[in-house]
Design a protein around this motif. Sequence first.
Motif, PDB file in Angstrom:
ATOM      1  N   PRO A 170       0.831  -1.209   0.000  1.00  0.00           N
ATOM      2  CA  PRO A 170       0.000   0.000   0.000  1.00  0.00           C
ATOM      3  C   PRO A 170       0.864   1.257   0.000  1.00  0.00           C
ATOM      4  CG  PRO A 170      -0.845  -1.601   1.570  1.00  0.00           C
ATOM      5  CD  PRO A 170       0.475  -2.138   1.102  1.00  0.00           C
ATOM      6  N   ASN A 181      -4.516   7.147  -2.397  1.00  0.00           N
ATOM      7  CA  ASN A 181      -4.067   5.991  -1.623  1.00  0.00           C
ATOM      8  C   ASN A 181      -4.390   4.731  -2.408  1.00  0.00           C
ATOM      9  OD1 ASN A 181      -3.225   6.837   1.337  1.00  0.00           O
ATOM     10  ND2 ASN A 181      -4.940   8.149   0.720  1.00  0.00           N
ATOM     11  N   SER A 182      -3.390   3.856  -2.540  1.00  0.00           N
ATOM     12  CA  SER A 182      -3.541   2.615  -3.302  1.00  0.00           C
ATOM     13  C   SER A 182      -3.276   1.421  -2.400  1.00  0.00           C
ATOM     14  CB  SER A 182      -2.574   2.596  -4.486  1.00  0.00           C
ATOM     15  OG  SER A 182      -2.532   1.326  -5.089  1.00  0.00           O
ATOM     16  N   SER A 183      -4.143   0.404  -2.478  1.00  0.00           N
ATOM     17  CA  SER A 183      -3.965  -0.794  -1.650  1.00  0.00           C
ATOM     18  C   SER A 183      -2.993  -1.792  -2.264  1.00  0.00           C
ATOM     19  CB  SER A 183      -5.319  -1.481  -1.441  1.00  0.00           C
ATOM     20  OG  SER A 183      -5.841  -1.952  -2.683  1.00  0.00           O
ATOM     21  N   GLY A 184      -2.752  -1.696  -3.574  1.00  0.00           N
ATOM     22  CA  GLY A 184      -1.920  -2.687  -4.256  1.00  0.00           C
ATOM     23  C   GLY A 184      -0.610  -2.163  -4.782  1.00  0.00           C
ATOM     24  N   LYS A 198      -2.241   0.484  -8.388  1.00  0.00           N
ATOM     25  CA  LYS A 198      -2.903  -0.815  -8.468  1.00  0.00           C
ATOM     26  C   LYS A 198      -3.810  -1.022  -7.256  1.00  0.00           C
ATOM     27  CE  LYS A 198       1.051  -2.911 -10.873  1.00  0.00           C
ATOM     28  NZ  LYS A 198       2.066  -3.994 -10.829  1.00  0.00           N
ATOM     29  N   GLY A 199      -4.705  -1.992  -7.400  1.00  0.00           N
ATOM     30  CA  GLY A 199      -5.598  -2.315  -6.293  1.00  0.00           C
ATOM     31  C   GLY A 199      -6.697  -1.279  -6.148  1.00  0.00           C
ATOM     32  N   GLN A 200      -7.221  -1.141  -4.943  1.00  0.00           N
ATOM     33  CA  GLN A 200      -8.237  -0.138  -4.657  1.00  0.00           C
ATOM     34  C   GLN A 200      -7.569   1.221  -4.481  1.00  0.00           C
ATOM     35  OE1 GLN A 200     -10.473  -1.455  -1.258  1.00  0.00           O
ATOM     36  NE2 GLN A 200     -11.498  -3.099  -2.373  1.00  0.00           N
ATOM     37  N   VAL A 201      -8.037   2.193  -5.243  1.00  0.00           N
ATOM     38  CA  VAL A 201      -7.447   3.520  -5.222  1.00  0.00           C
ATOM     39  C   VAL A 201      -8.497   4.526  -4.759  1.00  0.00           C
ATOM     40  CG1 VAL A 201      -6.316   5.328  -6.564  1.00  0.00           C
ATOM     41  CG2 VAL A 201      -5.882   2.920  -7.096  1.00  0.00           C
ATOM     42  N   ARG A 202      -8.156   5.278  -3.749  1.00  0.00           N
ATOM     43  CA  ARG A 202      -9.055   6.298  -3.221  1.00  0.00           C
ATOM     44  C   ARG A 202      -8.287   7.591  -3.010  1.00  0.00           C
ATOM     45  NH1 ARG A 202     -12.416   3.029   1.538  1.00  0.00           N
ATOM     46  NH2 ARG A 202     -13.317   1.419   0.160  1.00  0.00           N
TER      47      ARG A 202
END
Length: 214
Positions: A170, A181-184, A198-202
Amino acid sequence: MRLSRYIIYLWVVRGLLRILPFLLMGTLTLATFWLVKRSTPPESLALARVPQHVPDYILKNASLSNLNEQGQTKYRVLGKKLTHYEDDASIDLERPRIRIFQDQGAPVTVRADRGHVDGDLTILDLYENSEIFRPAQEAIGDRKAAPQLLARSSYFQVLINDDIVRTDKPLELQQGMSIMNSSGGGTFNNVDHSASLKGQVRGRIEPSEQKGRN
């Protein structure tokens, strides 16, 4: 009586002559074995000559630089403490910092608490409190202006020869007034100044203050 002694003497001499070659061969074999044994070091010493993963030198406040074809610095790796290992030529770094220079524009700085460089000096792994920093850049030639960039994660990997920094952990990315902010994890390409997450991006994206400048 004398004849009997003479016959026994001849019999003994003939017997000795028959076994003499075997005695000589046995003596030579033992002598060869003894010489080989003396010239061969103990097993512990032989093993000691095999490179081990142990430090062969340690430097403090060290730096490693790589130059391009024009003799200009392409990148510089710095560390509060540098530990070099004899078996694979890899390097451990305390408080590592790498500065990637470009023909145009300000250098990109990547830092962390700990680092490891492979023996080919092509991959730098950065651990704990890792961050990427690129100052704001004005438009130069065909290159557009770019706001300040700051990315934070627990881990970054720098592909030194490709000018790419990436992570699968992250991360938080601040670019100008925007924050994501990216979880991946994500990948940062220093050649074309692009970033992919990558992943969930907020997060939120704010208009660039430099938008519309030449």
